[in-house]
Scaffold this motif. Structure first.
Motif, PDB file in Angstrom:
ATOM      1  N   GLU A  48       0.826  -1.205   0.000  1.00 19.56           N
ATOM      2  CA  GLU A  48       0.000   0.000   0.000  1.00 19.56           C
ATOM      3  C   GLU A  48       0.863   1.258   0.000  1.00 19.56           C
ATOM      4  O   GLU A  48       0.563   2.235  -0.702  1.00 19.56           O
ATOM      5  CB  GLU A  48      -0.933  -0.010   1.212  1.00 19.56           C
ATOM      6  N   ASP A  49       1.928   1.248   0.786  1.00 19.19           N
ATOM      7  CA  ASP A  49       2.789   2.429   0.883  1.00 19.19           C
ATOM      8  C   ASP A  49       3.399   2.815  -0.466  1.00 19.19           C
ATOM      9  O   ASP A  49       3.529   3.996  -0.782  1.00 19.19           O
ATOM     10  CB  ASP A  49       3.924   2.190   1.891  1.00 19.19           C
ATOM     11  N   VAL A  50       3.793   1.811  -1.259  1.00 17.21           N
ATOM     12  CA  VAL A  50       4.500   2.127  -2.501  1.00 17.21           C
ATOM     13  C   VAL A  50       3.583   2.119  -3.716  1.00 17.21           C
ATOM     14  O   VAL A  50       4.048   2.393  -4.837  1.00 17.21           O
ATOM     15  CB  VAL A  50       5.663   1.132  -2.738  1.00 17.21           C
ATOM     16  N   THR A  51       2.287   1.823  -3.521  1.00 12.54           N
ATOM     17  CA  THR A  51       1.378   1.708  -4.654  1.00 12.54           C
ATOM     18  C   THR A  51       0.237   2.715  -4.614  1.00 12.54           C
ATOM     19  O   THR A  51      -0.109   3.311  -5.636  1.00 12.54           O
ATOM     20  CB  THR A  51       0.786   0.284  -4.733  1.00 12.54           C
ATOM     21  N   MET A  52      -0.359   2.896  -3.458  1.00 10.45           N
ATOM     22  CA  MET A  52      -1.523   3.779  -3.351  1.00 10.45           C
ATOM     23  C   MET A  52      -1.163   5.216  -3.725  1.00 10.45           C
ATOM     24  O   MET A  52      -0.188   5.782  -3.228  1.00 10.45           O
ATOM     25  CB  MET A  52      -2.084   3.749  -1.932  1.00 10.45           C
ATOM     26  N   ASP A  53      -1.949   5.805  -4.617  1.00  9.79           N
ATOM     27  CA  ASP A  53      -1.840   7.220  -4.984  1.00  9.79           C
ATOM     28  C   ASP A  53      -0.516   7.593  -5.631  1.00  9.79           C
ATOM     29  O   ASP A  53      -0.155   8.778  -5.674  1.00  9.79           O
ATOM     30  CB  ASP A  53      -2.095   8.116  -3.772  1.00  9.79           C
ATOM     31  N   VAL A  54       0.238   6.614  -6.108  1.00  4.02           N
ATOM     32  CA  VAL A  54       1.430   6.949  -6.879  1.00  4.02           C
ATOM     33  C   VAL A  54       1.016   7.658  -8.173  1.00  4.02           C
ATOM     34  O   VAL A  54       1.669   8.583  -8.638  1.00  4.02           O
ATOM     35  CB  VAL A  54       2.250   5.683  -7.189  1.00  4.02           C
ATOM     36  N   GLN A  55      -0.096   7.212  -8.735  1.00  2.77           N
ATOM     37  CA  GLN A  55      -0.665   7.875  -9.909  1.00  2.77           C
ATOM     38  C   GLN A  55      -1.673   8.910  -9.431  1.00  2.77           C
ATOM     39  O   GLN A  55      -2.685   8.566  -8.830  1.00  2.77           O
ATOM     40  CB  GLN A  55      -1.365   6.845 -10.792  1.00  2.77           C
ATOM     41  N   PRO A  56      -1.438  10.205  -9.626  1.00  3.10           N
ATOM     42  CA  PRO A  56      -2.372  11.226  -9.146  1.00  3.10           C
ATOM     43  C   PRO A  56      -3.700  11.149  -9.880  1.00  3.10           C
ATOM     44  O   PRO A  56      -3.765  10.712 -11.032  1.00  3.10           O
ATOM     45  CB  PRO A  56      -1.645  12.537  -9.441  1.00  3.10           C
ATOM     46  N   ASP A  57      -4.746  11.573  -9.221  1.00  3.34           N
ATOM     47  CA  ASP A  57      -6.092  11.466  -9.770  1.00  3.34           C
ATOM     48  C   ASP A  57      -6.913  12.671  -9.307  1.00  3.34           C
ATOM     49  O   ASP A  57      -6.977  12.955  -8.107  1.00  3.34           O
ATOM     50  CB  ASP A  57      -6.746  10.169  -9.285  1.00  3.34           C
ATOM     51  N   PRO A  58      -7.563  13.390 -10.229  1.00  6.21           N
ATOM     52  CA  PRO A  58      -8.379  14.544  -9.829  1.00  6.21           C
ATOM     53  C   PRO A  58      -9.508  14.183  -8.860  1.00  6.21           C
ATOM     54  O   PRO A  58      -9.967  15.037  -8.111  1.00  6.21           O
ATOM     55  CB  PRO A  58      -8.949  15.050 -11.160  1.00  6.21           C
ATOM     56  N   ASP A  59      -9.949  12.931  -8.879  1.00  2.00           N
ATOM     57  CA  ASP A  59     -11.007  12.528  -7.956  1.00  2.00           C
ATOM     58  C   ASP A  59     -10.521  12.452  -6.516  1.00  2.00           C
ATOM     59  O   ASP A  59     -11.325  12.339  -5.591  1.00  2.00           O
ATOM     60  CB  ASP A  59     -11.573  11.161  -8.361  1.00  2.00           C
ATOM     61  N   ARG A  60      -9.198  12.514  -6.328  1.00  2.00           N
ATOM     62  CA  ARG A  60      -8.675  12.374  -4.981  1.00  2.00           C
ATOM     63  C   ARG A  60      -7.847  13.583  -4.536  1.00  2.00           C
ATOM     64  O   ARG A  60      -8.176  14.247  -3.579  1.00  2.00           O
ATOM     65  CB  ARG A  60      -7.844  11.087  -4.873  1.00  2.00           C
ATOM     66  N   HIS A  61      -6.775  13.893  -5.253  1.00  2.00           N
ATOM     67  CA  HIS A  61      -5.859  14.912  -4.754  1.00  2.00           C
ATOM     68  C   HIS A  61      -5.548  16.039  -5.726  1.00  2.00           C
ATOM     69  O   HIS A  61      -4.949  17.024  -5.324  1.00  2.00           O
ATOM     70  CB  HIS A  61      -4.534  14.245  -4.337  1.00  2.00           C
TER      71      HIS A  61
END
Length: 367
Positions: A48-61
């Motif tokens: 999770e640490d190295v995978t989650m949100d590595v790719q930015p997404d307008p729906d999140r951040h």
């Protein structure tokens, strides 16, 4: 020398707060427990640490929208690249927890195991005990299956792995791609090893079998049609859920793994078993992904209807491919299992999988 106009002029001094970028230390700067996401358990895993949100997404951040896009309009990772819909694509996490270290470790262990087995076979002159009929079976049909694995890896999963809307899904598909390409390479090296052994083995005949043998042409057609799918989720579903269950598992597990030992061959099951183990892991993430979509709070009915349509489209293609392989069940001298038994086992497993996804069996499986 300063002019008279500037003498005595004062300028405010900047004062940086803890919110300013560039501050060396701030509350929590030495902590590894802060995350932009909620872990599945109390503490986040390394995956999770190295995978989650590595790719930015307008729906999140990304409040300003995609920071990059395509010339024709879509930005980043368009959700329109599949007919399936999700309230939150980021809910998917790979149950295998695959990240960079696991990819190298797992594949290195598999390659070492295969290499040791091949070396032991050479030292024991194990191939000399094979009956001529079994040698022909290996050179023709194991060699032909190498092309199916390579086609799936290079032209199906490789093209999918950029298209999904989250890096968690794309990473899982990328590992799937690596599995297929490594397995195809294992079979190619095995073919070369047998060609250089002291038995009469034609290491080139697999190309003719794949290109022109009637029993393999529906399998070849099935694989080639999978490469032409534009929807990444349909491609994944048609390959991992339909083709692999009805053709891949049928050939690898319910034929080769069943009859090799009875024909004096303990080497081939090592290679094919490694490929089957890879598929079981790849089926795990595929099952988790499509389960998430068929139980989506808002889009479950839409997704089930879409998947049912894909079943109606692809099951007849894979059923035909499986049925046309039937003659090779009678070729080995020692026949441990009949095609009818193998097909029943593969179809039963597929039906169970469809039940887990909340889908109905197509009419081709109800005969």
């Amino acid at each position: 020398m300063a002019s008279a106009e500037t003498v005595g002029r004062s300028f405010p001094k900047p004062e940086f707060t803890g919110a300013e970028a560039g501050l060396l230390e701030f509350p929590g700067s030495k902590s590894r427990s802060y995350n932009y996401f909620k872990p599945q358990k109390l503490r986040a895993t390394m995956y999770e640490d190295v995978t989650m949100d590595v790719q930015p997404d307008p729906d999140r951040h990304l409040t300003q929208g995609w920071i990059y896009g395509f010339a024709d309009g879509p930005g980043g990772y368009p959700k329109e690249w599949t007919e399936l819909k999700s309230d939150d694509w980021h809910k998917f996490l790979d149950p295998n927890g695959e990240w960079e270290q696991t990819i190298y470790r797992n594949n290195a262990n598999t390659v070492r195991q295969i290499q040791r087995n091949l070396e032991n076979a050479k030292n024991a002159n194990a191939y000399a005990a094979w009956a001529p009929g079994w040698v022909r079976f290996i050179e023709q049909h194991i060699g032909a299956w190498m092309h199916a694995e390579h086609g799936l890896g290079m032209h199906v999963f490789l093209s999918e792995q950029r298209s999904a809307p989250t890096n968690m899904i794309n990473n899982a598909i990328a590992v799937n791609c690596v599995h297929k390409l490594r397995f195809a390479q294992d079979l190619a090296l095995y073919n070369l090893d047998l060609s250089e052994s002291h038995i009469e083995f034609d290491g080139t005949v697999h190309r003719k079998v794949w290109q022109s043998d009637p029993v393999w042409q529906p399998v070849r057609e099935n694989v080639e049609q999978l490469t032409a799918i534009g929807d990444w989720a349909e491609s994944l579903f048609a390959a991992n859920i339909v083709f692999e269950q009805l053709v891949g598992v049928l050939f690898r597990s319910h034929l080769v793994m069943q009859i090799s030992a009875r024909n004096g061959d303990y080497v081939t099951p090592t290679l094919v078993g490694a490929g089957e183990h890879d598929y079981n892991r790849d089926l795990g993430y595929s099952r988790a992904l499509f389960k998430m979509l068929t139980s989506d709070p808002t889009n479950a009915d839409h997704n089930k209807a879409t998947l049912q349509g894909w079943l109606d489209r692809w099951v007849p293609v894979s059923v035909r491919a499986a049925q046309e392989l039937q003659p090779i069940w009678s070729q080995p001298a020692e026949k441990v299992v009949s095609f009818a038994d193998s097909w029943t086992a593969a179809r039963s497993s597929f039906s169970t999988l469809l039940g887990e996804l909340g889908l109905s069996e197509p009419k081709e499986l109800q005969k």
